[in-house]
Write a protein that holds these residues in place. Structure first.
Motif, mmCIF file in Angstrom:
data_model
loop_
_atom_site.group_PDB
_atom_site.id
_atom_site.type_symbol
_atom_site.label_atom_id
_atom_site.label_comp_id
_atom_site.label_asym_id
_atom_site.label_seq_id
_atom_site.Cartn_x
_atom_site.Cartn_y
_atom_site.Cartn_z
ATOM 1 N N GLU A 152 -5.161 2.868 -21.832
ATOM 2 C CA GLU A 152 -3.761 3.062 -21.449
ATOM 3 C C GLU A 152 -3.325 4.495 -21.733
ATOM 4 O O GLU A 152 -2.609 5.118 -20.930
ATOM 5 C CB GLU A 152 -2.854 2.086 -22.211
ATOM 6 N N SER A 153 -3.760 5.036 -22.871
ATOM 7 C CA SER A 153 -3.429 6.419 -23.216
ATOM 8 C C SER A 153 -4.024 7.382 -22.206
ATOM 9 O O SER A 153 -3.378 8.354 -21.792
ATOM 10 C CB SER A 153 -3.944 6.758 -24.618
ATOM 11 N N GLY A 154 -5.265 7.100 -21.806
ATOM 12 C CA GLY A 154 -5.913 7.952 -20.821
ATOM 13 C C GLY A 154 -5.199 7.919 -19.487
ATOM 14 O O GLY A 154 -5.000 8.959 -18.845
ATOM 15 N N GLN A 155 -4.803 6.737 -19.052
ATOM 16 C CA GLN A 155 -4.073 6.624 -17.783
ATOM 17 C C GLN A 155 -2.771 7.410 -17.831
ATOM 18 O O GLN A 155 -2.434 8.156 -16.900
ATOM 19 C CB GLN A 155 -3.786 5.151 -17.473
ATOM 20 N N ASP A 156 -2.040 7.255 -18.924
ATOM 21 C CA ASP A 156 -0.777 7.968 -19.057
ATOM 22 C C ASP A 156 -1.006 9.481 -19.061
ATOM 23 O O ASP A 156 -0.242 10.234 -18.445
ATOM 24 C CB ASP A 156 -0.077 7.543 -20.346
ATOM 25 N N ALA A 157 -2.060 9.938 -19.734
ATOM 26 C CA ALA A 157 -2.352 11.371 -19.795
ATOM 27 C C ALA A 157 -2.685 11.926 -18.412
ATOM 28 O O ALA A 157 -2.260 13.035 -18.060
ATOM 29 C CB ALA A 157 -3.502 11.633 -20.760
ATOM 30 N N VAL A 158 -3.441 11.166 -17.633
ATOM 31 C CA VAL A 158 -3.785 11.618 -16.282
ATOM 32 C C VAL A 158 -2.524 11.734 -15.427
ATOM 33 O O VAL A 158 -2.312 12.739 -14.727
ATOM 34 C CB VAL A 158 -4.798 10.657 -15.622
ATOM 35 N N ILE A 159 -1.676 10.721 -15.479
ATOM 36 C CA ILE A 159 -0.443 10.729 -14.686
ATOM 37 C C ILE A 159 0.451 11.896 -15.099
ATOM 38 O O ILE A 159 0.968 12.640 -14.260
ATOM 39 C CB ILE A 159 0.296 9.391 -14.828
ATOM 40 N N ARG A 160 0.608 12.090 -16.398
ATOM 41 C CA ARG A 160 1.465 13.178 -16.882
ATOM 42 C C ARG A 160 0.884 14.544 -16.520
ATOM 43 O O ARG A 160 1.620 15.485 -16.207
ATOM 44 C CB ARG A 160 1.676 13.050 -18.388
ATOM 45 N N THR A 161 -0.448 14.668 -16.543
ATOM 46 C CA THR A 161 -1.077 15.937 -16.178
ATOM 47 C C THR A 161 -0.864 16.249 -14.698
ATOM 48 O O THR A 161 -0.534 17.378 -14.332
ATOM 49 C CB THR A 161 -2.581 15.913 -16.493
ATOM 50 N N LEU A 162 -1.065 15.249 -13.850
ATOM 51 C CA LEU A 162 -0.842 15.439 -12.417
ATOM 52 C C LEU A 162 0.611 15.827 -12.139
ATOM 53 O O LEU A 162 0.883 16.660 -11.263
ATOM 54 C CB LEU A 162 -1.210 14.170 -11.652
ATOM 55 N N LEU A 163 1.534 15.243 -12.880
ATOM 56 C CA LEU A 163 2.937 15.600 -12.706
ATOM 57 C C LEU A 163 3.230 16.989 -13.266
ATOM 58 O O LEU A 163 4.005 17.759 -12.681
ATOM 59 C CB LEU A 163 3.833 14.552 -13.381
ATOM 60 N N LYS A 168 0.845 -1.186 0.000
ATOM 61 C CA LYS A 168 0.000 0.000 0.000
ATOM 62 C C LYS A 168 0.892 1.252 0.000
ATOM 63 O O LYS A 168 1.866 1.325 0.737
ATOM 64 C CB LYS A 168 -0.899 0.002 1.241
ATOM 65 N N ALA A 169 0.542 2.208 -0.855
ATOM 66 C CA ALA A 169 1.288 3.458 -0.926
ATOM 67 C C ALA A 169 0.633 4.525 -0.052
ATOM 68 O O ALA A 169 -0.579 4.484 0.201
ATOM 69 C CB ALA A 169 1.367 3.945 -2.370
ATOM 70 N N ASN A 170 1.417 5.472 0.394
ATOM 71 C CA ASN A 170 0.928 6.572 1.215
ATOM 72 C C ASN A 170 0.427 7.689 0.299
ATOM 73 O O ASN A 170 1.124 8.678 0.041
ATOM 74 C CB ASN A 170 2.053 7.084 2.129
ATOM 75 N N LEU A 171 -0.796 7.532 -0.199
ATOM 76 C CA LEU A 171 -1.351 8.437 -1.201
ATOM 77 C C LEU A 171 -2.387 9.376 -0.595
ATOM 78 O O LEU A 171 -3.122 8.995 0.325
ATOM 79 C CB LEU A 171 -2.001 7.636 -2.333
ATOM 80 N N ASP A 172 -2.460 10.585 -1.148
ATOM 81 C CA ASP A 172 -3.535 11.481 -0.748
ATOM 82 C C ASP A 172 -4.850 10.932 -1.300
ATOM 83 O O ASP A 172 -4.847 10.111 -2.234
ATOM 84 C CB ASP A 172 -3.269 12.899 -1.267
ATOM 85 N N PRO A 173 -5.995 11.359 -0.762
ATOM 86 C CA PRO A 173 -7.283 10.763 -1.154
ATOM 87 C C PRO A 173 -7.575 10.823 -2.654
ATOM 88 O O PRO A 173 -8.064 9.845 -3.231
ATOM 89 C CB PRO A 173 -8.304 11.574 -0.359
ATOM 90 N N LEU A 174 -7.277 11.956 -3.316
ATOM 91 C CA LEU A 174 -7.562 12.062 -4.744
ATOM 92 C C LEU A 174 -6.711 11.098 -5.546
ATOM 93 O O LEU A 174 -7.228 10.355 -6.392
ATOM 94 C CB LEU A 174 -7.306 13.500 -5.225
ATOM 95 N N THR A 175 -5.408 11.088 -5.286
ATOM 96 C CA THR A 175 -4.524 10.182 -6.020
ATOM 97 C C THR A 175 -4.897 8.735 -5.753
ATOM 98 O O THR A 175 -4.904 7.897 -6.672
ATOM 99 C CB THR A 175 -3.052 10.431 -5.626
ATOM 100 N N ASN A 176 -5.219 8.416 -4.518
ATOM 101 C CA ASN A 176 -5.602 7.043 -4.180
ATOM 102 C C ASN A 176 -6.826 6.608 -4.968
ATOM 103 O O ASN A 176 -6.899 5.485 -5.478
ATOM 104 C CB ASN A 176 -5.878 6.923 -2.680
ATOM 105 N N HIS A 177 -7.807 7.515 -5.080
ATOM 106 C CA HIS A 177 -9.031 7.175 -5.805
ATOM 107 C C HIS A 177 -8.739 6.944 -7.289
ATOM 108 O O HIS A 177 -9.273 6.011 -7.900
ATOM 109 C CB HIS A 177 -10.057 8.293 -5.637
ATOM 110 N N ILE A 178 -7.887 7.790 -7.866
ATOM 111 C CA ILE A 178 -7.529 7.632 -9.283
ATOM 112 C C ILE A 178 -6.809 6.302 -9.506
ATOM 113 O O ILE A 178 -7.132 5.554 -10.444
ATOM 114 C CB ILE A 178 -6.638 8.804 -9.739
ATOM 115 N N ILE A 179 -5.844 5.995 -8.651
ATOM 116 C CA ILE A 179 -5.068 4.764 -8.818
ATOM 117 C C ILE A 179 -5.945 3.531 -8.574
ATOM 118 O O ILE A 179 -5.780 2.496 -9.239
ATOM 119 C CB ILE A 179 -3.843 4.772 -7.889
ATOM 120 N N GLU A 180 -6.878 3.632 -7.642
ATOM 121 C CA GLU A 180 -7.804 2.518 -7.427
ATOM 122 C C GLU A 180 -8.602 2.238 -8.700
ATOM 123 O O GLU A 180 -8.760 1.080 -9.110
ATOM 124 C CB GLU A 180 -8.757 2.841 -6.272
ATOM 125 N N GLU A 181 -9.091 3.308 -9.326
ATOM 126 C CA GLU A 181 -9.832 3.124 -10.587
ATOM 127 C C GLU A 181 -8.939 2.488 -11.645
ATOM 128 O O GLU A 181 -9.369 1.568 -12.363
ATOM 129 C CB GLU A 181 -10.354 4.465 -11.098
#
Length: 306
Positions: free
Chosen positions: A189-200, A82-95
């Motif tokens: 997969e493209s959508g997941q990558d776009a979300v991660i890159r946007t958050l970064l 389990k990672a120490n994630l904030d609630p928003l990031t945790n919800h995104i990664i769970e999805e």
């Protein structure tokens, strides 16, 4: 002549920024002979990797508790937690984790699969990857599970590899069912990558403590490492690039990594294996797959080394 001079200018500019570029393509960058089933099953290795990384990080449990049938008796991943994630990031990664379960189901029911390969998702493995990316040993060792920023950077290292693999696979698929399946997988997969890159990108200039490097610095170094390992030119870029490499040469933002025509890059099976093994050699396992991937393509490369 003007185009050649322009290219040389961009090349020199990028090299001055410390980016590593392989000008000459490796001789094994071309397509391989394989049928639809084998090509898609190579991607199944990455889907297992993503499913376990996302599920365990968000929920603290993986396929063995969510969908144990899909693992087909394969060994549990090393070091997943389990990672120490904030609630928003945790919800995104769970999805994302649940989406990967769906991807596994789609592949297994459409073409069949194999047991989950041994995966290394340990902090130590990620620390080695990040040490290799920056060119020296980080102190303290990089921990992908420590917080949301570290986790997003670690995630940056995974979905994009599957994305470019799918782009490289589709032109060689013969069957309509196969093309439809991979197109659907590629979309998510493209959508997941776009979300991660946007958050970064939102945190591009944030200093990643205690390393005195920004988020953008880390993404550039990870992308450079993948280009080095794949040995087939530039097909990976960080979230900020020189303007000469941005979309239409007009922006330094690079939220979506793409070529001069803003088309997604494509990678071959051997390039994908070189990256995820972390060895630069499709016949030498390591990295995320300490015993190598499963399926005919991955195993055939391993047999060549024996």
């Amino acid at each position: 002549m003007a185009r050649c001079l322009s290219f040389l200018f961009v090349l020199l500019h990028v090299l001055n920024l410390g980016m590593v570029i392989l000008v000459m393509a490796a001789p094994t960058c071309g397509p391989i002979k394989a049928d639809d089933r084998d090509r898609i099953q190579l991607a199944l290795n990455l889907e297992f990797l993503e499913a376990e990384f996302f599920l365990n990080s968000a929920l603290g449990r993986g396929l063995d508790l969510i969908e144990p049938r899909f693992a087909q008796g394969g060994p549990p991943p090393i070091g997943a937690r389990k990672a120490n994630l904030d609630p928003l990031t945790n919800h995104i990664i769970e999805e994302f984790g649940y989406q990967e379960v769906g991807h596994l189901r789609a592949i297994l029911t459409t073409i069949g699969g194999f047991p989950r390969p041994l995966l290394n998702l340990s902090r130590e493995n990620f620390a080695m990857i990040f040490d290799e990316a920056v060119g020296y040993k980080l102190h303290p060792p990089f921990d992908p599970y420590a917080d949301s920023i570290n986790y997003l950077l670690a995630s940056y290292a995974i979905p994009y590899v599957g994305l470019v693999g799918y782009v490289g696979t589709i032109p060689y698929l013969v069957n309509y069912t196969s093309r439809r399946l991979v197109a659907g997988l590629l979309g998510v997969e493209s959508g997941q990558d776009a979300v991660i890159r946007t958050l970064l990108y939102e945190r591009a200039h944030l200093i990643v403590a205690p390393y005195n490097m920004t988020v953008a610095d880390f993404t550039g170094k990870i992308s450079n490492l993948r280009n080095e390992l794949a040995m087939c030119g530039i097909k990976d870029e960080g979230i900020i690039v020189p303007i000469e490499l941005g979309a239409e040469n007009r922006t330094e933002s690079n939220i979506l990594s793409a070529d001069a025509n803003s088309l997604s890059y494509a990678r071959t099976p051997q390039e994908i294996l070189r990256i995820v093994y972390g060895t630069g050699n499709e016949s030498k396992p390591g990295g995320f797959f300490p015993e190598g991937g499963n399926g005919r393509i991955a195993r055939s490369f391993l047999h060549k080394a024996s």
